[in-house]
Scaffold this motif. Structure first.
Motif, PDB file in Angstrom:
ATOM      1  N   GLY A 183      48.445 -35.620 -39.274  1.00  0.00           N
ATOM      2  CA  GLY A 183      48.759 -36.921 -38.706  1.00  0.00           C
ATOM      3  C   GLY A 183      49.265 -37.887 -39.762  1.00  0.00           C
ATOM      4  O   GLY A 183      48.860 -37.846 -40.919  1.00  0.00           O
ATOM      5  N   SER A 184      50.165 -38.747 -39.365  1.00  0.00           N
ATOM      6  CA  SER A 184      50.683 -39.770 -40.268  1.00  0.00           C
ATOM      7  C   SER A 184      49.966 -41.074 -39.990  1.00  0.00           C
ATOM      8  O   SER A 184      49.943 -41.557 -38.861  1.00  0.00           O
ATOM      9  N   ASP A 283      45.764 -38.762 -28.154  1.00  0.00           N
ATOM     10  CA  ASP A 283      45.865 -38.087 -29.440  1.00  0.00           C
ATOM     11  C   ASP A 283      44.732 -38.446 -30.390  1.00  0.00           C
ATOM     12  O   ASP A 283      44.183 -37.595 -31.063  1.00  0.00           O
ATOM     13  N   LEU A 284      44.381 -39.719 -30.449  1.00  0.00           N
ATOM     14  CA  LEU A 284      43.357 -40.130 -31.394  1.00  0.00           C
ATOM     15  C   LEU A 284      41.990 -39.550 -31.041  1.00  0.00           C
ATOM     16  O   LEU A 284      41.145 -39.369 -31.905  1.00  0.00           O
ATOM     17  N   SER A 285      41.769 -39.254 -29.768  1.00  0.00           N
ATOM     18  CA  SER A 285      40.462 -38.745 -29.363  1.00  0.00           C
ATOM     19  C   SER A 285      40.204 -37.333 -29.870  1.00  0.00           C
ATOM     20  O   SER A 285      39.102 -36.834 -29.781  1.00  0.00           O
ATOM     21  N   THR A 286      41.236 -36.676 -30.409  1.00  0.00           N
ATOM     22  CA  THR A 286      41.047 -35.321 -30.928  1.00  0.00           C
ATOM     23  C   THR A 286      41.071 -35.280 -32.444  1.00  0.00           C
ATOM     24  O   THR A 286      41.167 -34.222 -33.046  1.00  0.00           O
ATOM     25  N   GLY A 287      40.991 -36.425 -33.093  1.00  0.00           N
ATOM     26  CA  GLY A 287      41.101 -36.468 -34.550  1.00  0.00           C
ATOM     27  C   GLY A 287      39.840 -36.050 -35.260  1.00  0.00           C
ATOM     28  O   GLY A 287      38.851 -35.656 -34.657  1.00  0.00           O
ATOM     29  N   THR A 288      39.869 -36.166 -36.571  1.00  0.00           N
ATOM     30  CA  THR A 288      38.748 -35.708 -37.378  1.00  0.00           C
ATOM     31  C   THR A 288      38.101 -36.829 -38.170  1.00  0.00           C
ATOM     32  O   THR A 288      37.477 -36.602 -39.189  1.00  0.00           O
ATOM     33  N   ASN A 291      34.052 -41.295 -38.883  1.00  0.00           N
ATOM     34  CA  ASN A 291      33.335 -42.327 -38.147  1.00  0.00           C
ATOM     35  C   ASN A 291      33.558 -42.255 -36.640  1.00  0.00           C
ATOM     36  O   ASN A 291      33.103 -43.114 -35.906  1.00  0.00           O
ATOM     37  N   GLY A 292      34.291 -41.276 -36.190  1.00  0.00           N
ATOM     38  CA  GLY A 292      34.584 -41.207 -34.768  1.00  0.00           C
ATOM     39  C   GLY A 292      35.794 -42.075 -34.464  1.00  0.00           C
ATOM     40  O   GLY A 292      36.087 -43.046 -35.152  1.00  0.00           O
ATOM     41  N   LEU A 293      36.488 -41.725 -33.405  1.00  0.00           N
ATOM     42  CA  LEU A 293      37.750 -42.401 -33.146  1.00  0.00           C
ATOM     43  C   LEU A 293      37.589 -43.804 -32.611  1.00  0.00           C
ATOM     44  O   LEU A 293      38.434 -44.647 -32.808  1.00  0.00           O
ATOM     45  N   MET A 294      36.524 -44.079 -31.877  1.00  0.00           N
ATOM     46  CA  MET A 294      36.349 -45.448 -31.405  1.00  0.00           C
ATOM     47  C   MET A 294      36.093 -46.379 -32.578  1.00  0.00           C
ATOM     48  O   MET A 294      36.566 -47.499 -32.610  1.00  0.00           O
ATOM     49  N   GLN A 419      40.535 -37.506 -44.314  1.00  0.00           N
ATOM     50  CA  GLN A 419      40.142 -37.053 -42.996  1.00  0.00           C
ATOM     51  C   GLN A 419      40.331 -38.098 -41.904  1.00  0.00           C
ATOM     52  O   GLN A 419      40.139 -37.806 -40.729  1.00  0.00           O
ATOM     53  N   GLN A 420      40.734 -39.303 -42.273  1.00  0.00           N
ATOM     54  CA  GLN A 420      40.942 -40.338 -41.270  1.00  0.00           C
ATOM     55  C   GLN A 420      42.222 -40.084 -40.475  1.00  0.00           C
ATOM     56  O   GLN A 420      43.185 -39.504 -40.985  1.00  0.00           O
ATOM     57  N   VAL A 421      42.234 -40.504 -39.230  1.00  0.00           N
ATOM     58  CA  VAL A 421      43.431 -40.395 -38.393  1.00  0.00           C
ATOM     59  C   VAL A 421      43.989 -41.764 -38.043  1.00  0.00           C
ATOM     60  O   VAL A 421      45.016 -41.873 -37.385  1.00  0.00           O
ATOM     61  N   GLY A 422      43.312 -42.815 -38.477  1.00  0.00           N
ATOM     62  CA  GLY A 422      43.784 -44.180 -38.297  1.00  0.00           C
ATOM     63  C   GLY A 422      43.959 -44.849 -39.647  1.00  0.00           C
ATOM     64  O   GLY A 422      43.771 -44.231 -40.700  1.00  0.00           O
TER      65      GLY A 422
END
Length: 466
Positions: A183-184, A283-288, A291-294, A419-422
């Motif tokens: 992910g970017s 998409d974000l709900s399947t990230g790694t 801290n969790g996506l929320m 490991q962040q997606v955001g």
């Protein structure tokens, strides 16, 4: 390209080689011959490169997808007659993907970006790639020999299988493989704001002509000279100022203005990031994200409204808060050192995101010389200063750290960022940011001491997708 990549680390007196099972998808005889020739040359280069007194890790990225190829690598790298006196450890990394949606997405990304498919329509390119994959699968042999050391990564680290991995490999390589994702997302670095005593207000790095001069090492901006600070020697009364006098300062009015501007900047950047996520809520709900996506933000309804352009905007493309919409309706991982000035810079009243205060992000510990500029040190300890000038990366401050020590304690932080997606925001200090910048822009970490890190400036990195 199979060329060795340097990552100097200690590993129990042995060299470690990480060999990837990723491969080209063209299985034609001419390509196989060419691939073998390049692989042989690369293995030879990597073994030659490791013939030093320094512990080194080589990453051999090539087509290692058959038992015969893996046995050949083991023979070349571990045979006593080929590596006399230099025992070498081999770890195979096998990436396996059987998620059809993920494969479809990755295939489309490849055909849209690879020069191999220029001149083809997307449908033609997908058909060509699919045929090549099927041909490749006919010859592919997964690792089954449990006598080998290997790591199997399934569906982009959704599952890992680890066999005979010990010591440093278990501590660093495995978490790193679990953290890397395609992910970017933006990663922001900035120094803590200016303090009342001007702690962070020194000249920009590299400003002093002539070699190291204070700021080129990232030392001067993290130190403070007081009227009482005279050249110090052991047992001298008064000595260097206490660490609390150096590290416990809070922001000046100018530093507070930077903190507020940083808050608004990250808010706008985060909202823009979410707008570019076409299917953000899915998409974000399947990230790694650790801290969790929320990540303690508002409801998914807020995110969905934002992504559908119903949330907040103005005529100039800016962002305004609308009733019922949170100020920070996006996931964001905020990290800072434990220094009060850094925590204060990263703490925003309108943000729902907690600040992770990490001592790993604290500035380089200058030990007995805390509070002194390099010009002072060159006067009262010229021998140590000469060593620093000769090797700024490995010369340790008396009772403190060197940059090599700093790199080691930053490894868990880098894994956390990876490991962040955001969006990720890191508020730290010159020495730390120098090392992080070297990592993310892929420059030799031993050269990080010359990287400029201006005050009240945000550095943005966006790891490329794929």
């Amino acid at each position: 390209d199979g060329s060795p990549t340097s990552s100097s680390r200690s590993s129990g007196g042995r060299d470690s080689s990480v060999s990837s099972s990723s491969s080209s998808l063209d299985s034609s005889p001419s390509r196989r011959r060419s691939s073998y020739k390049k692989a042989k040359s690369s293995v030879q280069n990597s073994t030659d490169w490791r013939r030093t007194d320094q512990e080194r890790v080589a990453i051999f990225d090539a087509t290692n997808s058959t038992r015969a190829r893996r046995e050949w690598i083991l023979e070349e790298c571990t045979a006593p007659h080929k590596r006399p006196g230099r025992p070498t450890g081999i770890v195979f990394v096998e990436s396996i993907c059987d998620d059809q949606e993920l494969l479809e997405e990755n295939f489309r990304f490849k055909v849209r970006n690879s020069p191999d498919f220029e001149g083809m329509t997307e449908e033609e390119a997908m058909d060509d790639l699919t045929k090549r994959v099927r041909k490749y699968e006919e010859q592919y042999q997964t690792i089954k020999n449990d006598g080998l050391s290997y790591i199997k990564v399934y569906n982009l680290s959704s599952k890992l299988m680890v066999n005979h991995i010990y010591g440093r490999m278990a501590k660093i390589i495995v978490p790193a493989l679990m953290s890397w994702n395609i992910g970017s997302r933006p990663i922001y670095f900035c120094r803590s704001g200016e303090t009342a005593a001007g702690l962070e207000s020194g000249s920009s790095l590299g400003a002093s002509p002539g070699a190291l001069g204070g700021s080129s090492l990232g030392v001067q901006p993290d130190a403070v000279t007081t009227p009482q600070a005279s050249p110090w020697a052991t047992n001298a009364p008064g000595g260097p100022p206490g660490r609390s006098a150096v590290r416990g300062l809070t922001l000046s009015p100018r530093g507070i203005r930077f903190r507020d501007a940083l808050c608004e900047f990250i808010r706008r950047e985060g909202i823009e990031f979410m707008r570019h996520q076409k299917h953000a809520a899915k998409d974000l709900s399947t990230g790694t994200s650790v801290n969790g996506l929320m990540n303690r933000v508002g409801s998914w309804g807020h995110l969905k409204a934002l992504c559908e352009e119903r949330a907040m905007h103005d005529d100039d493309g800016g962002v305004e808060e609308e009733e019922g919409i949170e100020m920070f309706p996006f996931p964001c991982h905020v990290m800072s050192s434990t220094m009060p000035r850094a925590v204060q810079t990263a703490s925003w009243d309108s943000s729902p995101h907690p600040v992770s205060e990490l001592s790993n992000l604290n500035p380089l510990d200058k030990g007995d010389y805390t509070g002194h500029e390099l010009e002072d040190i060159s006067t009262f300890d010229p021998e140590w200063y000469a060593a620093l000038t000769n090797d700024p990366f490995r010369t340790r401050f008396p009772g403190g750290e060197c940059y090599g020590d700093l790199i080691n304690r930053l490894e868990p932080c880098i894994i956390d960022m990876e490991q962040q997606v955001g969006p990720v925001v890191v508020v730290s200090h010159v020495s730390v940011i120098q090392a992080l910048v070297a990592y993310f822009r892929q420059t030799p970490v031993t050269e990080c001491t010359g990287i400029e890190v201006p005050l009240h400036c945000v550095l943005k990195f966006e790891p490329a997708r794929g």
